[in-house]
Write an enzyme that holds these catalytic residues in place. Sequence first.
Site, short mmCIF file in Angstrom:
data_model
loop_
_atom_site.label_atom_id
_atom_site.label_comp_id
_atom_site.label_asym_id
_atom_site.label_seq_id
_atom_site.Cartn_x
_atom_site.Cartn_y
_atom_site.Cartn_z
N SER A 59 0.43 -1.75 -0.31
CA SER A 59 0.18 -0.14 0.04
C SER A 59 1.04 1.48 0.15
CB SER A 59 -0.66 0.08 1.60
OG SER A 59 -1.95 1.27 1.38
N HIS A 64 -8.51 0.68 0.18
CA HIS A 64 -8.23 -0.21 -1.09
C HIS A 64 -9.87 -0.87 -1.47
CE1 HIS A 64 -4.36 0.18 -1.17
NE2 HIS A 64 -4.10 0.35 0.21
#
Length: 316
Positions: A89, A206
């Site tokens: 991430s 996400h």
Amino acid sequence: MKIGFLYAGQGSQKVGMGMDLYEKYPEFKETFDNVEGVDFDLKKVCFEGPTETLNETKYTQPCMVAFAVGMTKVLKNLGVEPVCAAGLSLGEYSALYASGVFTEQQVIPLVQFRGNAMQTAVQGRDCKMIAVLGLDKETVFAGCEKVKAELEDAGKSDLIAEPANFNCPGQITVSGDAEAVDMAAEVLKEMGAKRCLPVKVSGPFHTSLMKPAGDALAERFQNESFGDMQIPVVFNCIGREKEEAETIPALLEKQVQKSVYFDDSIKAMADMGVEAFVEIGPGKTLSKFVQKTTPDIPVYGVETVEDIEKLLEVIK
């Protein structure tokens, strides 16, 4: 020895991270003393906290990337050079710094912008994330589709629960609106999940709820320069290197609002010939993912001066 750098993501931060590195290594100190383009005292928040402040996304992201930048400079100065890189991430931005795509003075304010955009995207929305243990990707996708259908039947199609992170075999996170995620936990347990554990995060990262953040990043990237990649980076949202037709801005825009395929990323790096992984960042979360995904490849976590000294003993 072919080394792959792995950069930790949000959630592994802790107050005091990097203080011993700051005192020992001039290049690490330089990063924290000369940081520009952020609207808070990064060194104070990182080294002194309080924890509640450091854990806010808009502060976490630049602090974590500053740590990663400083550590990367230290390792490279000591002769530890990666053949490829990836990050979980937020860590993807650190990997892109390591590859030469972003400069030091560019990447830290850029991730503060990203953190602000992510925090703003779901302001006031009741969200949740769970770690689903013991199921494969197909089953988790199927379970989330079942929840989506049930929500639509109940007239709640605005609520979502989506797979967010495919961390390693048997560990997948689902994120979204709290009500929908609670439904997903029950459905996935019925489908064979061993456990569904709550994960402490400040937003449904996400997932499609992050589209406003993706849009904001797309606009920001129009004014950013992207350097040539010196080493390959394996990207989260595709779990592999990018192809020629794929652009870094488009992949980063997609990354914030789509699933992270970190297990595939680790396998891709193994296929590229990586003989040892080095996890850069506080904690050992990524090391655990590596051990479950590619157990035959050693992984070394570097967080402190002592960790660096141990790494040098092993690889030199």
